[in-house]
Motif scaffolding. Structure first.
Motif, PDB file in Angstrom:
ATOM      1  N   ARG A 117       0.835  -1.203   0.000  1.00  0.00           N
ATOM      2  CA  ARG A 117       0.000   0.000   0.000  1.00  0.00           C
ATOM      3  C   ARG A 117       0.867   1.249   0.000  1.00  0.00           C
ATOM      4  O   ARG A 117       1.974   1.242   0.531  1.00  0.00           O
ATOM      5  CB  ARG A 117      -0.913   0.000   1.221  1.00  0.00           C
ATOM      6  CG  ARG A 117      -1.854  -1.203   1.263  1.00  0.00           C
ATOM      7  CD  ARG A 117      -2.868  -1.086   2.391  1.00  0.00           C
ATOM      8  NE  ARG A 117      -3.761  -2.235   2.434  1.00  0.00           N
ATOM      9  CZ  ARG A 117      -4.824  -2.375   1.659  1.00  0.00           C
ATOM     10  NH1 ARG A 117      -5.144  -1.434   0.780  1.00  0.00           N
ATOM     11  NH2 ARG A 117      -5.591  -3.449   1.775  1.00  0.00           N
ATOM     12  N   GLN A 118       0.327   2.296  -0.597  1.00  0.00           N
ATOM     13  CA  GLN A 118       1.060   3.547  -0.632  1.00  0.00           C
ATOM     14  C   GLN A 118       1.250   4.067   0.789  1.00  0.00           C
ATOM     15  O   GLN A 118       0.320   4.056   1.600  1.00  0.00           O
ATOM     16  CB  GLN A 118       0.319   4.585  -1.476  1.00  0.00           C
ATOM     17  CG  GLN A 118       1.133   5.836  -1.741  1.00  0.00           C
ATOM     18  CD  GLN A 118       0.497   6.727  -2.789  1.00  0.00           C
ATOM     19  OE1 GLN A 118      -0.699   6.610  -3.064  1.00  0.00           O
ATOM     20  NE2 GLN A 118       1.287   7.616  -3.381  1.00  0.00           N
ATOM     21  N   ALA A 119       2.470   4.491   1.085  1.00  0.00           N
ATOM     22  CA  ALA A 119       2.786   4.938   2.438  1.00  0.00           C
ATOM     23  C   ALA A 119       2.004   6.192   2.784  1.00  0.00           C
ATOM     24  O   ALA A 119       1.752   7.048   1.928  1.00  0.00           O
ATOM     25  CB  ALA A 119       4.283   5.198   2.564  1.00  0.00           C
ATOM     26  N   SER A 120       1.634   6.310   4.048  1.00  0.00           N
ATOM     27  CA  SER A 120       0.909   7.500   4.498  1.00  0.00           C
ATOM     28  C   SER A 120       1.809   8.732   4.484  1.00  0.00           C
ATOM     29  O   SER A 120       1.319   9.868   4.378  1.00  0.00           O
ATOM     30  CB  SER A 120       0.352   7.266   5.907  1.00  0.00           C
ATOM     31  OG  SER A 120       1.412   6.944   6.807  1.00  0.00           O
ATOM     32  N   ASP A 121       3.126   8.505   4.598  1.00  0.00           N
ATOM     33  CA  ASP A 121       4.090   9.614   4.564  1.00  0.00           C
ATOM     34  C   ASP A 121       5.295   9.155   3.737  1.00  0.00           C
ATOM     35  O   ASP A 121       6.168   8.428   4.226  1.00  0.00           O
ATOM     36  CB  ASP A 121       4.516   9.990   5.984  1.00  0.00           C
ATOM     37  CG  ASP A 121       5.345  11.265   6.022  1.00  0.00           C
ATOM     38  OD1 ASP A 121       5.941  11.623   4.987  1.00  0.00           O
ATOM     39  OD2 ASP A 121       5.406  11.905   7.089  1.00  0.00           O
ATOM     40  N   ASN A 122       5.320   9.566   2.470  1.00  0.00           N
ATOM     41  CA  ASN A 122       6.385   9.129   1.567  1.00  0.00           C
ATOM     42  C   ASN A 122       7.764   9.547   2.069  1.00  0.00           C
ATOM     43  O   ASN A 122       8.727   8.767   2.016  1.00  0.00           O
ATOM     44  CB  ASN A 122       6.163   9.704   0.168  1.00  0.00           C
ATOM     45  CG  ASN A 122       4.966   9.075  -0.533  1.00  0.00           C
ATOM     46  OD1 ASN A 122       4.649   7.907  -0.307  1.00  0.00           O
ATOM     47  ND2 ASN A 122       4.302   9.846  -1.386  1.00  0.00           N
ATOM     48  N   LYS A 123       7.884  10.784   2.552  1.00  0.00           N
ATOM     49  CA  LYS A 123       9.186  11.289   2.992  1.00  0.00           C
ATOM     50  C   LYS A 123       9.714  10.510   4.182  1.00  0.00           C
ATOM     51  O   LYS A 123      10.899  10.161   4.237  1.00  0.00           O
ATOM     52  CB  LYS A 123       9.070  12.774   3.340  1.00  0.00           C
ATOM     53  CG  LYS A 123       8.822  13.681   2.132  1.00  0.00           C
ATOM     54  CD  LYS A 123       8.791  15.132   2.548  1.00  0.00           C
ATOM     55  CE  LYS A 123       8.575  16.047   1.339  1.00  0.00           C
ATOM     56  NZ  LYS A 123       8.543  17.484   1.740  1.00  0.00           N
ATOM     57  N   THR A 124       8.842  10.231   5.159  1.00  0.00           N
ATOM     58  CA  THR A 124       9.290   9.508   6.352  1.00  0.00           C
ATOM     59  C   THR A 124       9.736   8.095   6.001  1.00  0.00           C
ATOM     60  O   THR A 124      10.779   7.615   6.490  1.00  0.00           O
ATOM     61  CB  THR A 124       8.172   9.457   7.392  1.00  0.00           C
ATOM     62  OG1 THR A 124       7.797  10.791   7.762  1.00  0.00           O
ATOM     63  CG2 THR A 124       8.612   8.696   8.629  1.00  0.00           C
TER      64      THR A 124
END
Length: 233
Positions: A117-124
């Motif tokens: 699943r796509q991460a809730s926070d891409n940067k983190t």
């Protein structure tokens, strides 16, 4: 209790978003005895997969495996790229992806798939993968330094041992040479003595024979004189 293991694998997977048809992704794995977690990034976007114990047990039963064996096999292919495996990272909609890899079992080519699943926070998520890679690189660099220092120390010790061995070998050769020279000198002296005795032996034999002849002649002379005296009387 089994230790938690961490891996990070760089993959080149097919994609339609790049001109060359391939994109690089980093797959960080955290491996537990009966489950695992995946964090994936392409540098811009990130995805996660949390394989629970129930999900792993269900998958393992479908493949007639123990959960621990299933996790170990997944770690083998996602921790280290296998040259005979075909990896994929395809879109499944809503920004999610499906990570897949193939493997051979009893002559059959099989494929495992897990939805990410796509991460809730891409940067983190991406930063977490980069931090892990940086820490791993630092540990690897320190290990290389330690290994290099250890190698240099062993090299110095080996050179000292080699020099000592060469010195001992030279001393051994010198000792054997001196010992051989002394032995040869004693041997030559003995041989000279034997030659001297050999040269003296014929002279002694001749002298003994002459003395024996003289004794015999004396005996005969004495006998003749005795007989003459008897006749005169």
């Amino acid at each position: 209790m089994d230790a938690i293991r961490h891996t990070c694998l760089k993959l080149q997977v097919p994609t339609d978003a790049q001109p060359d048809g391939r994109v690089s992704i980093f797959v960080k794995g955290t491996w537990y005895p009966h489950r695992f977690d995946l964090s994936i990034t392409d540098g811009l976007n990130a995805w996660t997969c949390h394989a629970t114990e129930d999900e792993v047990r269900l998958r393992a039963e479908q493949w007639d495996q123990e959960p621990s064996d299933y996790v170990s096999l997944a770690e083998r292919y996602l921790g280290f790229q296998q040259p005979d495996s075909v990896y994929g990272f395809a879109d499944v909609g809503n920004g999610d992806k499906r990570l897949s890899w193939t493997f051979n079992k009893e002559g059959m080519k099989l494929e495992w798939r897990w939805k990410c699943r796509q991460a809730s926070d891409n940067k983190t998520t991406t930063a977490g993968i980069l931090d892990f890679l940086m820490d791993a690189n630092i540990r690897l660099s320190e290990e290389v330094v330690r290994k290099t220092q250890s190698f240099e120390k062993l090299k110095v010790e080996s050179e000292k041992c080699l020099a000592q061995s060469e010195r001992i070998c030279e001393e051994k050769v010198e000792f054997e040479t001196a010992l051989y020279a002394k032995f040869l000198n004693v041997l030559n002296t003995k041989k000279a003595k034997l030659r001297e005795y050999r040269d003296q032996f014929p002279k002694q034999t001749t002298t003994s024979s002459k003395l024996k002849q003289d004794d015999e002649y004396s005996d005969k002379t004495e006998s003749f004189d005795d007989d003459s005296d008897a006749e005169k009387n």
